[in-house]
Scaffold this motif. Structure first.
Motif, PDB file in Angstrom:
ATOM      1  N   THR A 196       0.821  -1.207   0.000  1.00  0.00           N
ATOM      2  CA  THR A 196       0.000   0.000   0.000  1.00  0.00           C
ATOM      3  C   THR A 196       0.864   1.270   0.000  1.00  0.00           C
ATOM      4  OG1 THR A 196      -0.117  -0.008   2.417  1.00  0.00           O
ATOM      5  CG2 THR A 196      -1.832  -1.213   1.239  1.00  0.00           C
ATOM      6  N   PRO A 197       1.692   1.472  -1.017  1.00  0.00           N
ATOM      7  CA  PRO A 197       2.613   2.615  -1.017  1.00  0.00           C
ATOM      8  C   PRO A 197       1.958   3.934  -1.399  1.00  0.00           C
ATOM      9  CG  PRO A 197       2.844   1.389  -3.044  1.00  0.00           C
ATOM     10  CD  PRO A 197       1.869   0.608  -2.199  1.00  0.00           C
ATOM     11  N   HIS A 198       2.486   5.029  -0.842  1.00  0.00           N
ATOM     12  CA  HIS A 198       2.216   6.343  -1.407  1.00  0.00           C
ATOM     13  C   HIS A 198       3.294   6.615  -2.460  1.00  0.00           C
ATOM     14  CE1 HIS A 198       5.494   7.738   1.086  1.00  0.00           C
ATOM     15  NE2 HIS A 198       4.831   7.562   2.224  1.00  0.00           N
ATOM     16  N   LEU A 199       3.262   7.780  -3.071  1.00  0.00           N
ATOM     17  CA  LEU A 199       4.166   8.053  -4.195  1.00  0.00           C
ATOM     18  C   LEU A 199       5.639   7.913  -3.804  1.00  0.00           C
ATOM     19  CD1 LEU A 199       2.406  11.121  -5.844  1.00  0.00           C
ATOM     20  CD2 LEU A 199       2.649   8.846  -6.836  1.00  0.00           C
ATOM     21  N   GLY A 200       6.012   8.424  -2.634  1.00  0.00           N
ATOM     22  CA  GLY A 200       7.405   8.341  -2.203  1.00  0.00           C
ATOM     23  C   GLY A 200       7.862   6.915  -2.012  1.00  0.00           C
ATOM     24  N   GLU A 201       7.016   6.109  -1.385  1.00  0.00           N
ATOM     25  CA  GLU A 201       7.355   4.695  -1.170  1.00  0.00           C
ATOM     26  C   GLU A 201       7.418   3.943  -2.495  1.00  0.00           C
ATOM     27  OE1 GLU A 201       5.303   4.469   3.271  1.00  0.00           O
ATOM     28  OE2 GLU A 201       4.119   4.051   1.450  1.00  0.00           O
ATOM     29  N   MET A 202       6.515   4.281  -3.414  1.00  0.00           N
ATOM     30  CA  MET A 202       6.540   3.634  -4.721  1.00  0.00           C
ATOM     31  C   MET A 202       7.804   4.013  -5.478  1.00  0.00           C
ATOM     32  SD  MET A 202       4.593   1.454  -6.165  1.00  0.00           S
ATOM     33  CE  MET A 202       4.352   0.629  -7.732  1.00  0.00           C
ATOM     34  N   SER A 203       8.242   5.236  -5.299  1.00  0.00           N
ATOM     35  CA  SER A 203       9.477   5.677  -5.941  1.00  0.00           C
ATOM     36  C   SER A 203      10.667   4.870  -5.427  1.00  0.00           C
ATOM     37  CB  SER A 203       9.691   7.166  -5.677  1.00  0.00           C
ATOM     38  OG  SER A 203      10.919   7.611  -6.206  1.00  0.00           O
ATOM     39  N   THR A 262      10.451   1.201  -6.838  1.00  0.00           N
ATOM     40  CA  THR A 262      10.643   1.019  -8.282  1.00  0.00           C
ATOM     41  C   THR A 262      11.916   1.666  -8.815  1.00  0.00           C
ATOM     42  OG1 THR A 262       9.380   3.027  -8.796  1.00  0.00           O
ATOM     43  CG2 THR A 262       8.149   0.941  -8.653  1.00  0.00           C
ATOM     44  N   GLY A 263      12.464   2.624  -8.067  1.00  0.00           N
ATOM     45  CA  GLY A 263      13.615   3.377  -8.568  1.00  0.00           C
ATOM     46  C   GLY A 263      13.226   4.469  -9.546  1.00  0.00           C
ATOM     47  N   LYS A 264      11.927   4.676  -9.752  1.00  0.00           N
ATOM     48  CA  LYS A 264      11.446   5.718 -10.661  1.00  0.00           C
ATOM     49  C   LYS A 264      11.177   6.998  -9.869  1.00  0.00           C
ATOM     50  CE  LYS A 264       9.160   2.203 -13.520  1.00  0.00           C
ATOM     51  NZ  LYS A 264      10.143   2.181 -14.600  1.00  0.00           N
ATOM     52  N   SER A 265      11.321   8.136 -10.516  1.00  0.00           N
ATOM     53  CA  SER A 265      11.113   9.409  -9.835  1.00  0.00           C
ATOM     54  C   SER A 265       9.637   9.603  -9.501  1.00  0.00           C
ATOM     55  CB  SER A 265      11.592  10.563 -10.712  1.00  0.00           C
ATOM     56  OG  SER A 265      10.740  10.712 -11.839  1.00  0.00           O
ATOM     57  N   ILE A 266       9.394  10.414  -8.476  1.00  0.00           N
ATOM     58  CA  ILE A 266       8.012  10.708  -8.088  1.00  0.00           C
ATOM     59  C   ILE A 266       7.275  11.403  -9.233  1.00  0.00           C
ATOM     60  CG2 ILE A 266       6.588  12.138  -6.570  1.00  0.00           C
ATOM     61  CD1 ILE A 266       8.544  11.530  -4.319  1.00  0.00           C
ATOM     62  N   SER A 267       7.957  12.312  -9.928  1.00  0.00           N
ATOM     63  CA  SER A 267       7.308  13.022 -11.033  1.00  0.00           C
ATOM     64  C   SER A 267       6.912  12.057 -12.149  1.00  0.00           C
ATOM     65  CB  SER A 267       8.222  14.114 -11.582  1.00  0.00           C
ATOM     66  OG  SER A 267       9.436  13.573 -12.067  1.00  0.00           O
ATOM     67  N   TYR A 268       7.761  11.066 -12.414  1.00  0.00           N
ATOM     68  CA  TYR A 268       7.421  10.081 -13.449  1.00  0.00           C
ATOM     69  C   TYR A 268       6.213   9.252 -13.015  1.00  0.00           C
ATOM     70  CZ  TYR A 268       7.617   6.122 -16.613  1.00  0.00           C
ATOM     71  OH  TYR A 268       7.284   5.161 -17.527  1.00  0.00           O
ATOM     72  N   LEU A 304      -1.640  -1.241  -4.165  1.00  0.00           N
ATOM     73  CA  LEU A 304      -2.569  -0.161  -3.868  1.00  0.00           C
ATOM     74  C   LEU A 304      -1.726   1.114  -3.843  1.00  0.00           C
ATOM     75  CD1 LEU A 304      -5.091  -0.141  -0.878  1.00  0.00           C
ATOM     76  CD2 LEU A 304      -3.843   1.878  -1.586  1.00  0.00           C
ATOM     77  N   LEU A 305      -1.785   1.884  -4.908  1.00  0.00           N
ATOM     78  CA  LEU A 305      -0.998   3.112  -5.009  1.00  0.00           C
ATOM     79  C   LEU A 305      -1.861   4.274  -4.540  1.00  0.00           C
ATOM     80  CD1 LEU A 305       1.580   4.582  -5.755  1.00  0.00           C
ATOM     81  CD2 LEU A 305       0.823   4.626  -8.136  1.00  0.00           C
ATOM     82  N   LYS A 306      -1.514   4.806  -3.361  1.00  0.00           N
ATOM     83  CA  LYS A 306      -2.334   5.826  -2.711  1.00  0.00           C
ATOM     84  C   LYS A 306      -2.244   7.164  -3.418  1.00  0.00           C
ATOM     85  CE  LYS A 306      -1.445   3.796   1.845  1.00  0.00           C
ATOM     86  NZ  LYS A 306      -0.679   4.010   3.093  1.00  0.00           N
ATOM     87  N   GLY A 307      -3.253   7.991  -3.123  1.00  0.00           N
ATOM     88  CA  GLY A 307      -3.308   9.333  -3.682  1.00  0.00           C
ATOM     89  C   GLY A 307      -4.711   9.628  -4.164  1.00  0.00           C
ATOM     90  N   TYR A 308      -4.890  10.818  -4.733  1.00  0.00           N
ATOM     91  CA  TYR A 308      -6.180  11.138  -5.324  1.00  0.00           C
ATOM     92  C   TYR A 308      -6.480  10.117  -6.413  1.00  0.00           C
ATOM     93  CZ  TYR A 308      -9.786  13.790  -7.767  1.00  0.00           C
ATOM     94  OH  TYR A 308     -10.964  14.180  -8.362  1.00  0.00           O
ATOM     95  N   GLU A 309      -7.680   9.500  -6.346  1.00  0.00           N
ATOM     96  CA  GLU A 309      -8.046   8.396  -7.237  1.00  0.00           C
ATOM     97  C   GLU A 309      -7.038   7.247  -7.081  1.00  0.00           C
ATOM     98  OE1 GLU A 309      -8.490  10.288 -11.088  1.00  0.00           O
ATOM     99  OE2 GLU A 309     -10.605  10.692 -10.686  1.00  0.00           O
TER     100      GLU A 309
END
Length: 507
Positions: free
Chosen positions: A376-383, A386-392, A413-418
């Protein structure tokens, strides 16, 4: 609600025409009649319709005719090379002529300064502008007279309703193609367009409604991309009924590994959310130095500490679901505990927060586990994962989540709006939740809810979808009267909202 792309839209049209022999002009008329329902004709009298020369423009010409037939004042502008007008659009134009509905052509070949001024003046004197310049097939950058028209509309509009997509958006990617109509409402057909999910498009699409235009269900299923927006009915169909013959053993036994010194709140929130969500038995495993603190607050739950090895082993073996990670610390000990849980459990495991942080250089662990894993990551955790930037990731959330889920055979489960929920094959987008919930503890609450729903016997993927929806649904209700909605507020409302859904199941 299905999510679609420009490709799936074209496939649907082709299948209707070639397989079902449905004339395109008939589908166009269905689109026109579906759109009319959302043009607020009970509120407004003066309409401007701006159409292109493609089939989306034909929708606009048909809408102008239907508005006129309903007694509305209508002015029509057609933008583009009129010699390239599509056959169905030409048919609607001929009907317009026969009804003596006036129209003005703003042609790409002419000098149109005076016509642009006329458009500007008419927009200012109208209530609503209906945008039908471009549809889902647009992929090129908007230039020339089209850009000029869009700029005039955006600078002078009162209300703009776009048909299918706001002119200027790539329906698949959400890319803004140089210039784009800023719609107050978008009336989309059959699909919620994938491009609308991109954060940058929100200021262009406005309120989105999706209308059906009579395409047979088996064609919709045939060209289904397996991407959906969660509906309330989906949740009601999947949450477990509590009837008078139920026992606590019917609603699952869960163990939550959470908390450390200074982070007792995370452990309490996750456990209390699981309890309030309906699990039969909940046990929190935490550090010994916070156990007494949690035990004094967790009246309906049990606690254990890591020194109780035999008890922990039994809990792991007998749990129906396990939650792991909230407030545990990003350190080697947390990683060792996660590996132990995964290696010795026989149930789904939900991993959040520090459970995710310790995986950043240990992704291979996920592939070794024989049961379902939910992260259940948020954008920072997903970054970090995956090694991908938050902006990407922000710009490609759906694809990043799907690829990671598929590659590791897990649910993401990628958290955030929608919020996105995907197993790599099927994807759901959650429509509930709001920024009033943007504060600490919300993720801990969600972990508890997901773990609880899984333990109750709901299919794992469906359990995640339902928990996310209800979590956001409660937040939406509370935010109507509260500036800030905290995790404890959500937890307090879980039982009453679950009861509401449960009653509606049995009606």
């Amino acid at each position: 609600m299905r999510i679609g792309t420009s490709i799936s839209t074209k496939k649907l049209d082709d299948a209707c025409i070639n397989e079902y022999k449905i004339p395109l002009i008939l589908m166009m008329e269905n689109a026109v009649l579906s759109a009319i329902k959302h043009l607020d004709i009970n509120l407004y009298n003066n309409y401007i319709v701006v159409s292109g020369v493609g089939n989306n423009g034909g929708d606009g010409l048909g809408i102008a005719r239907q508005l006129k037939a309903r007694g509305k004042e209508v002015k029509v502008f057609i933008v583009g090379n009129i010699e390239k007008i599509t056959p169905c659009s030409k048919t609607n134009l001929e009907i317009l002529k026969a009804m003596n509905i006036p129209y003005i052509i703003i042609d790409t070949k002419d000098e149109n300064i005076n016509l642009l001024k006329k458009l500007e003046a008419d927009i200012k004197n109208s209530h609503v502008l209906v945008d039908c310049i471009f549809g889902t097939g647009l992929e090129r950058e908007i230039k020339g007279i089209f850009k000029d028209v869009i700029n005039v509309i955006n600078e002078n509009k009162n209300l703009v309703y776009s048909i299918d997509v706001p002119s200027g958006i790539n329906a698949t990617t959400g890319e803004i193609l140089g210039s784009c109509i800023k719609a107050d409402k978008t009336i989309s057909f059959e699909f919620y367009k994938r491009g609308f999910l991109k954060y940058e498009t929100k200021k262009y699409v406005g309120n989105v409604v999706v209308e059906h235009i009579g395409i047979p269900e088996d064609i919709l299923k045939k060209y289904d991309d397996n991407e959906y927006i969660t509906s309330m009915n989906f949740v009601k169909d999947n949450i477990k009924d509590k009837n008078k013959f139920s026992f606590k053993s019917d609603f699952g036994k869960i163990t939550i590994f959470a908390g450390s010194k200074g982070f007792s709140g995370a452990a309490f929130i996750a456990s209390e959310a699981a309890i309030k969500s309906g699990s039969g038995l909940v046990t929190l495993v935490c550090d010994e130095d916070i156990q007494d603190i949690i035990s004094s607050k967790l009246s309906e739950g049990m606690t254990a500490n890591y020194k109780e090895e035999d008890r922990i082993n039994k809990l792991i073996k007998t749990s129906n679901a396990i939650g792991f990670g909230c407030g545990m610390g990003d350190n080697e000990t947390t990683l060792e505990r996660l590996q132990y849980v995964l290696n010795n459990s026989d149930c789904p495991v939900v991993i959040d927060a520090d459970g995710l942080n310790v995986l950043k250089n240990n992704i291979s662990i996920l592939k070794k586990y024989k049961n379902r894993i939910i992260i259940t990551p948020h954008l920072g955790e997903m970054s970090r994962l995956t090694g991908k930037s938050i902006s990407y990731i922000k710009g490609n959330r759906l694809d990043v989540a799907k690829e990671f889920a598929k590659e590791n055979n897990i649910i993401v489960l990628l958290k955030g709006y929608e919020t996105i929920i995907t197993d790599g094959k099927v994807t759901y987008i959650n429509p509930t939740g709001n920024s009033a919930m943007a504060n600490g503890g919300m993720g801990d609450c969600l972990l508890g809810m997901i773990t609880s729903f899984v333990s109750q016997g709901i299919e794992v993927f469906e359990a995640v979808i339902c928990a996310v929806y209800i979590h956001g649904y409660i937040g939406d209700i509370l935010s109507k009267k509260m500036y800030t909605v905290n995790a404890t507020h959500i937890i307090e409302k879980i039982p009453s909202i679950m009861k509401k859904f449960n009653i509606e199941i049995n009606l």
